[in-house]
Design a protein around this motif. Structure first.
Motif, mmCIF file in Angstrom:
data_model
loop_
_atom_site.group_PDB
_atom_site.id
_atom_site.type_symbol
_atom_site.label_atom_id
_atom_site.label_comp_id
_atom_site.label_asym_id
_atom_site.label_seq_id
_atom_site.Cartn_x
_atom_site.Cartn_y
_atom_site.Cartn_z
ATOM 1 N N ILE A 113 -61.227 68.008 22.592
ATOM 2 C CA ILE A 113 -62.341 67.755 21.676
ATOM 3 C C ILE A 113 -63.239 66.662 22.232
ATOM 4 O O ILE A 113 -64.469 66.778 22.222
ATOM 5 N N VAL A 128 -67.107 74.198 25.247
ATOM 6 C CA VAL A 128 -67.000 74.560 23.827
ATOM 7 C C VAL A 128 -66.085 75.763 23.652
ATOM 8 O O VAL A 128 -65.204 75.771 22.789
ATOM 9 N N LEU A 141 -62.518 76.452 21.657
ATOM 10 C CA LEU A 141 -62.289 77.484 20.647
ATOM 11 C C LEU A 141 -61.105 78.389 20.997
ATOM 12 O O LEU A 141 -60.517 79.006 20.108
ATOM 13 N N VAL A 156 -57.297 74.479 17.378
ATOM 14 C CA VAL A 156 -58.144 75.291 16.500
ATOM 15 C C VAL A 156 -57.324 76.370 15.818
ATOM 16 O O VAL A 156 -56.422 76.958 16.414
ATOM 17 N N CYS A 164 -65.983 74.558 13.058
ATOM 18 C CA CYS A 164 -66.630 74.570 14.371
ATOM 19 C C CYS A 164 -67.890 75.431 14.265
ATOM 20 O O CYS A 164 -67.803 76.651 14.108
ATOM 21 N N LEU A 205 -71.686 69.795 16.212
ATOM 22 C CA LEU A 205 -70.628 70.733 16.572
ATOM 23 C C LEU A 205 -69.624 70.999 15.456
ATOM 24 O O LEU A 205 -69.061 72.100 15.379
ATOM 25 N N PHE A 206 -69.404 70.006 14.592
ATOM 26 C CA PHE A 206 -68.355 70.148 13.582
ATOM 27 C C PHE A 206 -68.908 69.826 12.193
ATOM 28 O O PHE A 206 -69.454 68.743 11.968
#
Length: 317
Positions: A6, A18, A22, A28, A108, A141-142
């Motif tokens: 992260i 990224v 994922l 995740v 995400c 991003l989050f």
């Protein structure tokens, strides 16, 4: 759980980093829009590894025929299900409340182009530390979850357009997939548009391409006499379809003779700005028998929403 993957994304949010995140099952968990709610708790536990967090599915003669609980040791809390597609979001928010103040789950944003979404659970102290170190990148991003909007059924804050996604280096692939979904083109064609945009393509020229693609699809569906698809994609009902067939007949053209118009070779071929700055008009000769014909298709495409809306006007000279 280690946060090195992260942190690497936040420090340098390149596309490949990224998507590496994922794909990392230690960081995740993914939730589908029709997923069993009890399994969402189990998926979260697979990442957090608390040793005691479980989802419980209990059959019931009331409500929807079942109830779902979150359990951790002696603590147990029922999820207030609505027995609808809204329940995935309701379950995650209930799980967030149950885990608070020790842990927090965030969405995400790079995963929001489909109906299966990715979530990251971290200790609350870890989120606070990341907020201090990467304040701008973290928010891009989050996404911090709240009761509304529902991330599975409602529109929610940006990124919401392919241009906004493309402007963020970490979301280029998401921009390509979003453009592909919105305009019904292949991955290669969508990538060409995004790449052109990133090197200076104006939004107007990209929209012009979208208008031409919609016109070609519209004509192909008329040629196939696919009233169902015309209704679903373009809002054309049977009476309007019959008017189109009648208009073609006045020029001696049958629907099955139509071909996608060649905008470069048509005598009349124009995509132009309407008075509404969010709309483009289009006029182009219809094609049949390998060449452009006299009748002209008149239409308008509105870009006010995430997906362009095609409005057929008429066929005439």
């Amino acid at each position: 759980m280690a946060t090195s993957v992260i942190e690497a994304v936040l420090d340098d949010p390149r596309e490949e980093r990224v998507w590496a995140l994922l794909r990392d099952e230690t960081c995740v968990f993914w939730v589908g829009w029709r997923q069993s709610d009890a399994t969402i708790i189990d998926a979260c536990e697979a990442v957090l590894r608390t040793g005691n967090l479980v989802g419980e599915y209990v059959e019931s003669e009331q409500d929807g025929g079942y109830r779902v609980f979150i359990r951790a040791g002696d603590r147990r809390s029922e999820i207030p299900l609505s027995y609808s597609l809204r329940d995935r979001h309701i379950t995650i928010c209930a799980l967030n409340s149950f885990l608070s103040p020790d842990y927090e789950i965030r969405l995400c944003l790079a995963s929001t182009i489909g109906d299966t979404l990715a979530f990251i659970p971290l200790a609350s102290t870890q989120w606070r530390d990341l907020e201090k170190r990467f304040p701008e990148t973290l928010s891009r991003l989050f996404y911090v979850l709240t009761e509304t909007p529902n991330v599975f059924t409602d529109p929610f804050p940006p990124p919401i357009t392919w241009q906004e996604l493309a402007n963020d280096p970490s979301s280029k692939l998401a921009a390509i997939k979003l453009y592909q979904t919105q305009h019904g083109v292949g991955m290669s064609a969508a990538k060409q548009v995004i790449d052109a945009y990133l090197v200076g393509c104006t939004m107007d020229s990209c929209q012009e391409n979208a208008v031409k693609e919609l016109v070609q699809e519209f004509v192909q569906l008329i040629c196939r006499n696919d009233v169902s698809a015309l209704s679903d994609k373009f809002g054309i009902d049977t009476p309007v379809f019959e008017e189109i067939i009648e208009a073609l007949g006045r020029y001696g053209i049958s629907a099955n003779e139509l071909q996608p118009p060649d905008f470069d070779k048509s005598r009349v071929s124009d995509v132009f700005q309407m008075d509404d700055p969010k709309s483009l008009g289009v006029e182009v000769n219809l094609w049949a028998r390998g060449k452009h014909q006299e009748p002209i298709l008149h239409a308008e495409v509105n870009f006010a929403t995430k997906q362009p809306i095609f409005h057929f006007q008429y066929i005439g000279s």
